[in-house]
Every structure is written in C-alpha cells, then in structure tokens.
Scaffold this active site. Structure first.
Site, mmCIF file in Angstrom:
data_model
loop_
_atom_site.group_PDB
_atom_site.id
_atom_site.type_symbol
_atom_site.label_atom_id
_atom_site.label_comp_id
_atom_site.label_asym_id
_atom_site.label_seq_id
_atom_site.Cartn_x
_atom_site.Cartn_y
_atom_site.Cartn_z
ATOM 1 N N LYS A 118 6.104 6.454 9.498
ATOM 2 C CA LYS A 118 6.291 5.423 8.474
ATOM 3 C C LYS A 118 6.969 5.956 7.216
ATOM 4 C CE LYS A 118 2.574 2.366 9.964
ATOM 5 N NZ LYS A 118 2.344 3.046 11.249
ATOM 6 N N GLU A 199 0.535 3.804 -0.914
ATOM 7 C CA GLU A 199 1.421 2.794 -1.488
ATOM 8 C C GLU A 199 0.591 1.757 -2.240
ATOM 9 O OE1 GLU A 199 3.417 1.136 1.907
ATOM 10 O OE2 GLU A 199 1.809 -0.295 2.321
ATOM 11 N N ARG A 291 8.310 -1.156 20.473
ATOM 12 C CA ARG A 291 7.672 -1.458 21.757
ATOM 13 C C ARG A 291 7.385 -2.947 21.804
ATOM 14 N NH1 ARG A 291 2.777 -2.608 19.611
ATOM 15 N NH2 ARG A 291 1.984 -1.282 17.925
#
Length: 663
Positions: A118, A199, A291
C-alpha cells in the site's frame, strides 16, 4: 491465443466452487487442491481432479508455492486461478507460474508488486494526481514523530494488508506507538511483511470500489461501483451495486480515476480500485486489489457479466468483448456475507461442526458456499462460510426479499450472523441509506438488543406447538396427519409434559383429535394443525397463523426449533418421570473462578503471572482464532491462582485457561 484444457484452483471453499462452475460452463477441466481437513470438502467433490497438499499449517499447504506449482507441473496444468486471499496477490507465486509456463489467471507481476504494497501503491497513484491521504512511514518512533496531535484520529495500516486485516484506529496519541507495534506483529503473522504506515482517519466515510477489466491489448472498461461501507472489524459484511449514495457526477469521477490507474500500470485481468468518500463527495484512493473480490457477484447481477469467465478469457489473451458504452447496469443487487461468528460477543469466531444446513432453494436468491452438513469449520481460515446475493429492480425490493429469504437459511452447530444481517438490512438507518464504515460501531448495541427482543416476541404457543408436533410424529415416515396421530394413539387422552425452553420450564397439557393438537399453557388454550411434514421442517397452523418450522435433533437431547429465522432450544420430560429433586443444586465455587476459552484458538500472549492481582475487565491473555486476535479478560477482581496454558498452546472451546481467587 491459447485455450486452457485444465485449470488448477489454488484455493478452497466457496470461491473454488464459484470458479469450478464457470470453468465447467466453458468446457475447461478443473483441478482442486486440498488438505487433510478438507478431504471431504465440496470443492474437492465438484472438481474434475483433486490433489492432496498434505497436512500442517497454511504455510505448508495453501500458502506453499513450491508444492502447488509442482502439482501443476506434474499434472500438466495450463493455468492457475488463485481466487481471493491466500496467494492471489503474491508476486512470487505469479513469477513461479510464469517461469514454469503456467498461466497465472491474474495481472502481471509488476502490477501485483506495485499495488500489493500500500505504501508503494500510494506513491504510484499520488504521482497520477489522484487524491490520496498523506501516508506516514518509517520505524515506530519515526512515525510517531511525524504525526502531530491535531491530526488524530489516525489509522494504522499494514502495507501488505488486505481483507480488513491489519488495521487500527488510534484516537489517543499516547497509544500510537503501541498500536503500530501490534499492527506490525499481526501483519508479519498474516502477510509475512511487518511494514506499516499511518494516515489520517476520516470520520463516517463511505467505502466505494470500482470493478475493472483490462485485456492484453490496451482495452479497459469498468463495471460500475459497489457500496461496501457496512463493515465490522474493518471487514465488509454487506455490499451493494450500484451504490445508493453515488450520483452520476461522482460516479464519473471515480470510474475515470480507476481507469486512469489501470492504464498507467498496464493492468490486465479483473481488478478493483477502492476509494474512501467523505460527506462532501471528496474521494481518496485506498488500494487496488489485483484479484477477484469476494463481493463480485453483486456486479455480475447488475451487469449480466460473468467476471470469472472474463478472467479466464483475458488470461487466454482474448480481446475484451465489449466497449464501455455496451456495459449497462440494471436494477439493484445486495450481498450478505454469512460468517461463523457471534455478533453478541464482539464477533468472536465460531469454528465447529455444521450439524444441519438448509439453504433457500428459490430462484430469488443466489447462494455461494463451500459448506455442507457435517463439515467442520476450522479455526485456521477466515470465518466467512457463505454469501447470499439478491437482485431486484429496486433497492427496497432487493432488501425486503433478502431479509425474507434469510429466514430460511438454517445453520446448526455453530454461531453465525444471519439474524444480525437481517437486523441490519431492515434497520431504518440502512433502509434510508444513512450508513458509513462506522455503522456497526454506532449501532451494534442497538442491533443486538433488537434481535434479542424480536426473538423473545415470538409467541411461546407457536414454539411449544411446533416442538410437540416434532416429537409426536418424528418416527412416522409417512407425510400423513392421520397416520401421525395413529402413531401416538396409544397415549392417554391427556398428556402432561414439562418442556424446558432454554432456561425456562413450561408445564404443558395437551390432547388430540383427528388432525388436531389442543394444548394449554397456564390458562391459555391453543389449537394447532399439522399442514405438512418434510425432512428437517414442517408447516403448522396455530391460532390462525401459518408457520414453517425447521428443526434439528442435537446429541444432548435438546431440539433446535427455528421459526422466522429465530432458533430456540427445547427438551422435555413426561410428568410421570419427573423426580421431585430433579433440579440440580448449584455448588458453591468457594470464591474460585475458572476463566474458560470461548473458542478454539492459539495462545499468542499471556499478560499476567501467578499470584498477580487483577481487576475486572483487565486483559489476561490473547487468543488467535480465524486470523483475529481476541482478548480474554478478567470477569471480576481477584488474584491469579493458576495459569493452565502457556504461550503457543492450541486450546479448545471451553478449556480452562486461568483460575483465579475472587476478591
């Protein structure tokens, strides 16, 4: 273009069965892999071929890249479909497939590597000028130094995380370092990577995602968006398509951003871009899942496209069959994830044996599952055991029909969240679309209370009549009311039973006429008729109410009776066999208390020592079950007398963990 003759599915459960269904439709043979505990699993039975992975941990079986690739080589497999979870976003797995001339049904290795982390994904997307929340990275001390108090609350996330795992909301700056360390530990355990970042946390956001398809020839399309805001433990439990909160203006922004990312990374196959949307329709990139998603069926239902089929076609280097203008959405679809867990106990996982399973068999509903009666739900895997998907022309209709169909989805032997799901989708907040990722945190106590209240409101007469019918006709194989009463004809005219309904004891007098049951609870009389009897369920008419009743006989003499989706546990004694001192005397615990395990699991942390004083609510130890950490706390103030387990022990449901002396 290459046509596959055999595809190995590197997965298990419902997604393996989902892939088998489409592959068979395409004329492609399917190959399953399985462990010792999956020896009799449904995906193994349905595949054309199946190969044994052996026993042992996940690392030794479903996550063993070398073993899976060797099975594929030995059995002349053309391609491997990874499903979701396990190795589906593992770049090393895709690389080994490529090196051995096995097609990996998914994107290229570069896309997996970039989007699988990420932190890297955030940097890549930020360079495209797509909005993204600022990410703080580094060691725990370095991250703490970067985050100012004014930015709290914040979210700690695992860089390699997914499926709602490896995430923590932190509101108190003093706890940030501890939560970073704990998240890193979980991340290393679940994903083999302990990198984390922090974050800004957005209060009450929406979780919206865009389904993409891209081929090897530079063609990209989106299949609209999904609403995935209703989550528990940061994991989705209800999804909808299209989102009831996305207007055309926002939809265009989201889909354009998603397509821009796909083109920039040269993406091929099915993928999903996830966004966080605030109350003012500002959106921020969250992650890309390289996916197929758990929730893909709702997109299939509104577009009429088989995403698994498109995955296989793209992997065979076929051109996308449609352009964007040809993709239309129709109606509304909703999906409920059925989990083996206890919503009343903080969603504690509930592994165990499926004693009885009845799945709705109408054309209204699409059920995706890999379970069957007799299956063991192991503690090693994610607790999702089924998905229920419903499509109708309008959202309100889809919700209403799904809520009704879930009344007839019966799972005995483990705890599950079906009632909880019904309560969510029929709540005023959900019906009015007043939802966010904090919906469960906000409404959970109310949802649990309302579920219990509705269960208590079912007329006891209906429950008792159902139970008597079940036990007076059980041995009669014929579906005949008259024969049923002939079967019990040797009984005296007036019967007396003491029926135990959970903890309540109810004295019941009843008698019969041809085709009728007349019974009395207290001073209230009831008249009931048996309408039909089938294996596992019957239909009765009582006091002018027609009810379908499901039942299951447990080994411990209790009978499970399910009415309107609510399950009750009953047993009885004939008054002739009731002994005056039947009720057990409660034994004093002499000031001692045993803390027992609420689940099967593994002890990963012990926070106390013998002779230590503890307070009520204090964390004693941590159990890991179904990829979740669960805190075991003290029930009262006391002193630790004996710690009956050690770190690393596998424990059973009900096993004594710690004994205390109560103050």
């Amino acid at each position: 273009m290459k046509t596959f003759s055999k595809v190995l599915i590197a997965n298990r459960g419902e997604i393996a069965i989902r892939i088998i269904r489409t592959a068979r439709k395409m004329g492609v043979r399917t190959v399953a892999i399985y462990t010792e505990q999956d020896n009799h699993a449904l995906h193994v039975k349905l595949a054309d071929e199946a190969y044994f992975l052996g026993s042992g941990s996940l690392a030794e079986t479903y996550l063993n890249i070398n073993k899976i690739v060797q099975i594929a080589i030995k059995n002349e497999i053309d391609a491997i479909h990874p499903g979701y979870g396990f190795l589906s976003e593992n770049a090393d797995f895709a690389t080994q497939c490529n090196e051995n001339n096995i097609v990996f049904i998914g994107p290229g290795v570069k896309a997996i590597q970039t989007m699988g982390n990420k932190i890297q994904a955030g940097k890549f997307v930020s360079a495209l000028n797509i909005p993204i929340l600022e990410m703080y990275t580094g060691s725990p001390d370095e991250i703490v130094a970067q985050v100012s108090e004014s930015e709290f609350p914040v979210m700690v996330k695992a860089a390699a995380g997914g499926g709602g795992k490896g995430m923590r909301i932190v509101r108190d700056p003093s706890g940030l370092k501890k939560d970073i360390i704990q998240t890193a530990r979980e991340a290393n355990n679940y994903f083999g990577n302990n990198d984390v970042y922090v974050e800004k946390y957005i209060e009450n956001p929406r979780h919206i995602e865009i389904q993409l398809l891209g081929d090897h020839f530079g063609n990209y399309i989106h299949l609209f968006e999904r609403e995935c805001s209703v989550q528990r433990r940061h994991q989705k439990i209800i999804e909808e398509a299209p989102s009831p909160s996305v207007n055309e203006k926002l939809r265009k922004k989201l889909t354009n951003a998603a397509l821009q990312i796909a083109e920039a990374i040269d993406y091929s196959n099915a993928g999903t871009i996830e966004f966080m949307v605030d109350n003012e329709d500002n959106f921020f990139f969250l992650e890309m899942n390289t996916r197929i998603q758990v929730e893909h069926p709702v997109t299939e239902m509104i577009t009429g496209k088989d995403i698994v089929e498109e995955q296989i076609r793209i992997a065979q280097h076929q051109v996308l069959r449609w352009n964007q203008s040809q993709i239309q959405k129709t109606g509304h679809a909703i999906e409920a994830r059925i989990y083996a867990e206890d919503p009343e106990n903080n969603f504690t996982p509930s592994p165990g044996k499926i004693q009885n399973l009845i799945i709705p068999q109408t054309s209204n509903i699409r059920i995706e599952t890999g379970i069957q009666t007799g299956d063991i739900i192991p503690p090693d895997y994610d607790p999702m055991i089924a998905k229920a998907i419903l499509w109708k022309n309008y959202r309100e209709n889809a919700i209403s029909v799904l809520a009704n169909e879930l009344r007839h989805f019966i799972i005995s032997g483990i705890r599950h969240n079906i009632l909880y799901i019904r309560e969510i989708i029929t709540s005023n907040a959900f019906l009015k679309n007043n939802i966010s990722t904090n919906y469960i945190d906000q409404y959970n106590p109310q949802l649990v209370t309302q579920t219990k209240s509705k269960q208590s409101a079912i007329d006891r007469g209906i429950i008792i009549a159902s139970y008597i019918f079940i036990h007076t006709i059980n041995q009669n194989p014929e579906n005949s009311i008259e024969q049923a009463f002939q079967h019990i004809g040797y009984w005296r005219h007036l019967m007396k039973w003491r029926i135990k309904l959970k903890e309540e004891e109810i004295d019941v007098k009843f008698t019969k006429k041809p085709g009728e049951l007349i019974f009395q609870i207290g001073k209230k009389k009831h008249l009931a008729n048996l309408i039909e009897k089938n294996p596992g369920y019957l239909t009765i008419l009582i006091d002018n109410q027609r009810k379908r009743v499901y039942y299951y006989f447990r080994d411990d003499h209790w009978t499970e009776v399910t009415i309107e989706g609510f399950t009750y546990f009953l047993k009885h004694e004939d008054f002739q066999h009731i002994i005056n001192n039947k009720q057990e005397n409660l034994k004093s615990n002499n000031g001692h208390e045993s803390i027992k395990s609420p689940m099967f699991g593994k002890v990963i942390e012990i926070n106390v020592a013998n002779n230590m004083k503890v307070k009520k609510g204090q964390k004693l130890l941590v159990l890991e079950a179904m990829k979740m950490e669960n805190n075991i706390i003290a029930h009262s103030d006391g002193i630790i007398k004996n710690i009956a387990v050690k770190k690393g022990d596998q424990v059973k449901d009900g096993q004594i963990l710690i004994e205390t002396i109560i103050h």
